[in-house]
Write a protein that holds these residues in place. Structure first.
Motif, PDB file in Angstrom:
ATOM      1  N   GLU A  82       8.571  -0.817  -3.775  1.00 15.42           N
ATOM      2  CA  GLU A  82      10.000  -0.657  -3.520  1.00 15.42           C
ATOM      3  C   GLU A  82      10.272   0.037  -2.185  1.00 15.42           C
ATOM      4  O   GLU A  82      11.402   0.019  -1.690  1.00 15.42           O
ATOM      5  CB  GLU A  82      10.650   0.130  -4.650  1.00 15.42           C
ATOM      6  N   LEU A  83       9.267   0.669  -1.600  1.00 13.97           N
ATOM      7  CA  LEU A  83       9.442   1.332  -0.304  1.00 13.97           C
ATOM      8  C   LEU A  83       9.555   0.324   0.837  1.00 13.97           C
ATOM      9  O   LEU A  83       9.984   0.664   1.934  1.00 13.97           O
ATOM     10  CB  LEU A  83       8.275   2.277  -0.035  1.00 13.97           C
ATOM     11  N   SER A  84       9.159  -0.887   0.588  1.00 15.95           N
ATOM     12  CA  SER A  84       9.249  -1.955   1.588  1.00 15.95           C
ATOM     13  C   SER A  84      10.524  -2.778   1.362  1.00 15.95           C
ATOM     14  O   SER A  84      10.936  -2.964   0.215  1.00 15.95           O
ATOM     15  CB  SER A  84       8.016  -2.856   1.470  1.00 15.95           C
ATOM     16  N   PRO A  85      11.179  -3.239   2.445  1.00 20.26           N
ATOM     17  CA  PRO A  85      10.793  -3.135   3.858  1.00 20.26           C
ATOM     18  C   PRO A  85      10.977  -1.724   4.376  1.00 20.26           C
ATOM     19  O   PRO A  85      11.888  -0.997   3.978  1.00 20.26           O
ATOM     20  CB  PRO A  85      11.751  -4.114   4.543  1.00 20.26           C
ATOM     21  N   TYR A  86      10.095  -1.333   5.262  1.00 27.94           N
ATOM     22  CA  TYR A  86      10.076   0.036   5.754  1.00 27.94           C
ATOM     23  C   TYR A  86      11.179   0.266   6.786  1.00 27.94           C
ATOM     24  O   TYR A  86      11.337  -0.524   7.712  1.00 27.94           O
ATOM     25  CB  TYR A  86       8.712   0.344   6.384  1.00 27.94           C
ATOM     26  N   PRO A  87      11.924   1.355   6.638  1.00 25.03           N
ATOM     27  CA  PRO A  87      13.007   1.636   7.586  1.00 25.03           C
ATOM     28  C   PRO A  87      12.468   2.156   8.910  1.00 25.03           C
ATOM     29  O   PRO A  87      11.368   2.701   8.985  1.00 25.03           O
ATOM     30  CB  PRO A  87      13.825   2.707   6.863  1.00 25.03           C
ATOM     31  N   GLU A  88      13.267   1.989   9.927  1.00 25.42           N
ATOM     32  CA  GLU A  88      12.911   2.473  11.263  1.00 25.42           C
ATOM     33  C   GLU A  88      14.101   3.246  11.812  1.00 25.42           C
ATOM     34  O   GLU A  88      15.200   2.701  11.925  1.00 25.42           O
ATOM     35  CB  GLU A  88      12.579   1.303  12.180  1.00 25.42           C
ATOM     36  N   ARG A 102      12.394  10.443   3.015  1.00 27.67           N
ATOM     37  CA  ARG A 102      13.584  10.379   2.159  1.00 27.67           C
ATOM     38  C   ARG A 102      13.505   9.180   1.207  1.00 27.67           C
ATOM     39  O   ARG A 102      13.925   9.266   0.052  1.00 27.67           O
ATOM     40  CB  ARG A 102      14.850  10.295   3.014  1.00 27.67           C
ATOM     41  N   HIS A 103      12.973   8.088   1.698  1.00 28.75           N
ATOM     42  CA  HIS A 103      12.803   6.920   0.823  1.00 28.75           C
ATOM     43  C   HIS A 103      11.799   7.226  -0.282  1.00 28.75           C
ATOM     44  O   HIS A 103      11.971   6.788  -1.431  1.00 28.75           O
ATOM     45  CB  HIS A 103      12.368   5.709   1.646  1.00 28.75           C
ATOM     46  N   GLN A 104      10.755   7.975   0.050  1.00 24.01           N
ATOM     47  CA  GLN A 104       9.811   8.404  -0.985  1.00 24.01           C
ATOM     48  C   GLN A 104      10.502   9.290  -2.018  1.00 24.01           C
ATOM     49  O   GLN A 104      10.289   9.134  -3.226  1.00 24.01           O
ATOM     50  CB  GLN A 104       8.658   9.179  -0.359  1.00 24.01           C
ATOM     51  N   LEU A 105      11.316  10.224  -1.555  1.00 21.35           N
ATOM     52  CA  LEU A 105      12.030  11.099  -2.468  1.00 21.35           C
ATOM     53  C   LEU A 105      12.933  10.306  -3.398  1.00 21.35           C
ATOM     54  O   LEU A 105      12.966  10.539  -4.616  1.00 21.35           O
ATOM     55  CB  LEU A 105      12.843  12.123  -1.668  1.00 21.35           C
ATOM     56  N   ASP A 106      13.663   9.347  -2.852  1.00 21.57           N
ATOM     57  CA  ASP A 106      14.528   8.503  -3.681  1.00 21.57           C
ATOM     58  C   ASP A 106      13.704   7.703  -4.695  1.00 21.57           C
ATOM     59  O   ASP A 106      14.141   7.504  -5.837  1.00 21.57           O
ATOM     60  CB  ASP A 106      15.335   7.549  -2.799  1.00 21.57           C
ATOM     61  N   TRP A 131       1.905   0.963   2.768  1.00 23.47           N
ATOM     62  CA  TRP A 131       2.702   2.151   3.108  1.00 23.47           C
ATOM     63  C   TRP A 131       1.932   3.056   4.073  1.00 23.47           C
ATOM     64  O   TRP A 131       2.469   3.507   5.088  1.00 23.47           O
ATOM     65  CB  TRP A 131       3.052   2.896   1.825  1.00 23.47           C
ATOM     66  N   PHE A 132       0.674   3.308   3.759  1.00 28.02           N
ATOM     67  CA  PHE A 132      -0.142   4.178   4.596  1.00 28.02           C
ATOM     68  C   PHE A 132      -0.328   3.561   5.978  1.00 28.02           C
ATOM     69  O   PHE A 132      -0.246   4.263   6.998  1.00 28.02           O
ATOM     70  CB  PHE A 132      -1.504   4.410   3.922  1.00 28.02           C
ATOM     71  N   ASP A 133      -0.557   2.264   6.015  1.00 26.89           N
ATOM     72  CA  ASP A 133      -0.730   1.576   7.292  1.00 26.89           C
ATOM     73  C   ASP A 133       0.531   1.679   8.142  1.00 26.89           C
ATOM     74  O   ASP A 133       0.457   1.894   9.364  1.00 26.89           O
ATOM     75  CB  ASP A 133      -1.076   0.111   7.033  1.00 26.89           C
ATOM     76  N   ASN A 134       1.687   1.548   7.509  1.00 31.38           N
ATOM     77  CA  ASN A 134       2.941   1.654   8.259  1.00 31.38           C
ATOM     78  C   ASN A 134       3.137   3.063   8.813  1.00 31.38           C
ATOM     79  O   ASN A 134       3.602   3.231   9.940  1.00 31.38           O
ATOM     80  CB  ASN A 134       4.124   1.287   7.363  1.00 31.38           C
ATOM     81  N   CYS A 135       2.791   4.077   8.019  1.00 34.76           N
ATOM     82  CA  CYS A 135       2.922   5.452   8.510  1.00 34.76           C
ATOM     83  C   CYS A 135       2.018   5.681   9.719  1.00 34.76           C
ATOM     84  O   CYS A 135       2.421   6.337  10.691  1.00 34.76           O
ATOM     85  CB  CYS A 135       2.582   6.442   7.395  1.00 34.76           C
ATOM     86  N   LEU A 136       0.815   5.140   9.677  1.00 37.62           N
ATOM     87  CA  LEU A 136      -0.077   5.268  10.832  1.00 37.62           C
ATOM     88  C   LEU A 136       0.488   4.549  12.048  1.00 37.62           C
ATOM     89  O   LEU A 136       0.335   5.005  13.188  1.00 37.62           O
ATOM     90  CB  LEU A 136      -1.461   4.722  10.495  1.00 37.62           C
ATOM     91  N   ARG A 137       1.160   3.420  11.827  1.00 39.90           N
ATOM     92  CA  ARG A 137       1.811   2.715  12.931  1.00 39.90           C
ATOM     93  C   ARG A 137       2.876   3.605  13.565  1.00 39.90           C
ATOM     94  O   ARG A 137       2.965   3.708  14.800  1.00 39.90           O
ATOM     95  CB  ARG A 137       2.452   1.421  12.416  1.00 39.90           C
ATOM     96  N   VAL A 138       3.687   4.260  12.734  1.00 37.65           N
ATOM     97  CA  VAL A 138       4.742   5.140  13.244  1.00 37.65           C
ATOM     98  C   VAL A 138       4.133   6.298  14.035  1.00 37.65           C
ATOM     99  O   VAL A 138       4.674   6.722  15.065  1.00 37.65           O
ATOM    100  CB  VAL A 138       5.601   5.670  12.076  1.00 37.65           C
ATOM    101  N   LEU A 139       2.989   6.797  13.564  1.00 35.19           N
ATOM    102  CA  LEU A 139       2.368   7.960  14.201  1.00 35.19           C
ATOM    103  C   LEU A 139       1.448   7.590  15.371  1.00 35.19           C
ATOM    104  O   LEU A 139       0.846   8.474  15.980  1.00 35.19           O
ATOM    105  CB  LEU A 139       1.568   8.749  13.161  1.00 35.19           C
ATOM    106  N   ALA A 140       1.357   6.306  15.681  1.00 36.01           N
ATOM    107  CA  ALA A 140       0.459   5.872  16.755  1.00 36.01           C
ATOM    108  C   ALA A 140       0.717   6.596  18.081  1.00 36.01           C
ATOM    109  O   ALA A 140      -0.233   6.922  18.813  1.00 36.01           O
ATOM    110  CB  ALA A 140       0.561   4.355  16.940  1.00 36.01           C
TER     111      ALA A 140
END
Length: 217
Positions: A82-88, A102-106, A131-140
Motif C-alpha cells: 500500500e506504500l506504493s506508488p511512492y510519493p516524491e 508519514r506514509h509509513q505512519l498512516d 520500499w527499501f530500494d526506493n528509500c536508497l534511491r532517495v538517499l543516493a
C-alpha cells in the motif's frame, strides 16, 4: 544431497498442483486475513477463521499455504504494498524521506497488527524490498556510508511503528492522589509557563533530527 531449507512463500507456486480447481486465489485468502486482523487483531487470524470468512474448510487453505507463518508473511507484504506508488516531495531528500515516513505512519494506523509482524525476517518480500530500494534511491545524493543509510531507513520504520503504537495505547496521564512535592524537578517542569507549539509536529521533529544525525556529518 538436496537442500532441505524451505523456499520462501514468494518463490513457491500460488497453489499446489493437486486437488480440484481452486475456488479462491492466494490474494483472496490474504485479503480475508487482513480484514480479520484489521477488525479484531492478529490473534483473530487463524487458518480456520480465514477459511470460514471465505466460506470454505480450513484444509483447503493448505493447498495454497503450508502454515499460518506463510499467511503472516503474505499479509505483511500485502500491507506494505500500500506504500506504493511512492510519493516524491518537491524539496530535497530529507523532505521526501519525511513524506515516506508519514506514509509509513498512516499505514500502521490503518493496520495496527502490522507493527507486530513487520520485523519477522521471513516477512521481507517483494513489496518490502521495493520500499527499501526506493528509500536508497532517495538517499543516493547523500554522501555517507551505505551502512548509515540502511540504519536510517530501519530507524525511520521504527519511529513510525513507535508513534502508531503510542497513539493506539497511550492512556491519559493523571497525577491525582500523588504528592508531586516529592519530585521537585517534575514539579518545576509542570510549573513552567506554556509555550507556543512548534511549527513542526513531534513526528516531523523526531524524524528530521534522526535522519540528520545519522546521515550528515
Amino acid at each position: 544431497m538436496t537442500d532441505a531449507t524451505p523456499q520462501p512463500i514468494w518463490n513457491r507456486p500460488a497453489r499446489g498442483s493437486r486437488g480440484p480447481t481452486p475456488a479462491h486465489s492466494r490474494d483472496d485468502i490474504v485479503a480475508a486475513a487482513v480484514a480479520l486482523a484489521d477488525a479484531n487483531g492478529l490473534n483473530a487470524v487463524s487458518m480456520r477463521a480465514v477459511a470460514a470468512a471465505l466460506g470454505t474448510a480450513a484444509g483447503t487453505l493448505y493447498r495454497y499455504l503450508s502454515s499460518r507463518d506463510d499467511l503472516l508473511d503474505l499479509m505483511t507484504d500485502h500491507a506494505i504494498a500500500e506504500l506504493s506508488p511512492y510519493p516524491e516531495a518537491s524539496g530535497g531528500w530529507a523532505d521526501t524521506m519525511l513524506l515516506l515516513g508519514r506514509h509509513q505512519l498512516d499505514l500502521h494506523r490503518r493496520h495496527p497488527w502490522l507493527r507486530d509482524v513487520i520485523h519477522r525476517p521471513t516477512g521481507v518480500g517483494p513489496s518490502a524490498l521495493g520500499w527499501f530500494d526506493n528509500c536508497l534511491r532517495v538517499l543516493a545524493p547523500v554522501d555517507c556510508p551505505v551502512q548509515a543509510k540502511f540504519e536510517a531507513i530501519a530507524m525511520m520504520t521504527g519511529v513510525a511503528t513507535l508513534f502508531a503504537r503510542s497513539e493506539a495505547s497511550a492512556p491519559a496521564v493523571s497525577f491525582a492522589g500523588i504528592d508531586l512535592a516529592r519530585y521537585p524537578h517534575l514539579t518545576a517542569a509542570f510549573s513552567q509557563p506554556a509555550t507556543p507549539a512548534p511549527d513542526q509536529d513531534l513526528f516531523e521533529r523526531t524524524l528530521r533530527g534522526l535522519l540528520s544525525g545519522l546521515l550528515t556529518p
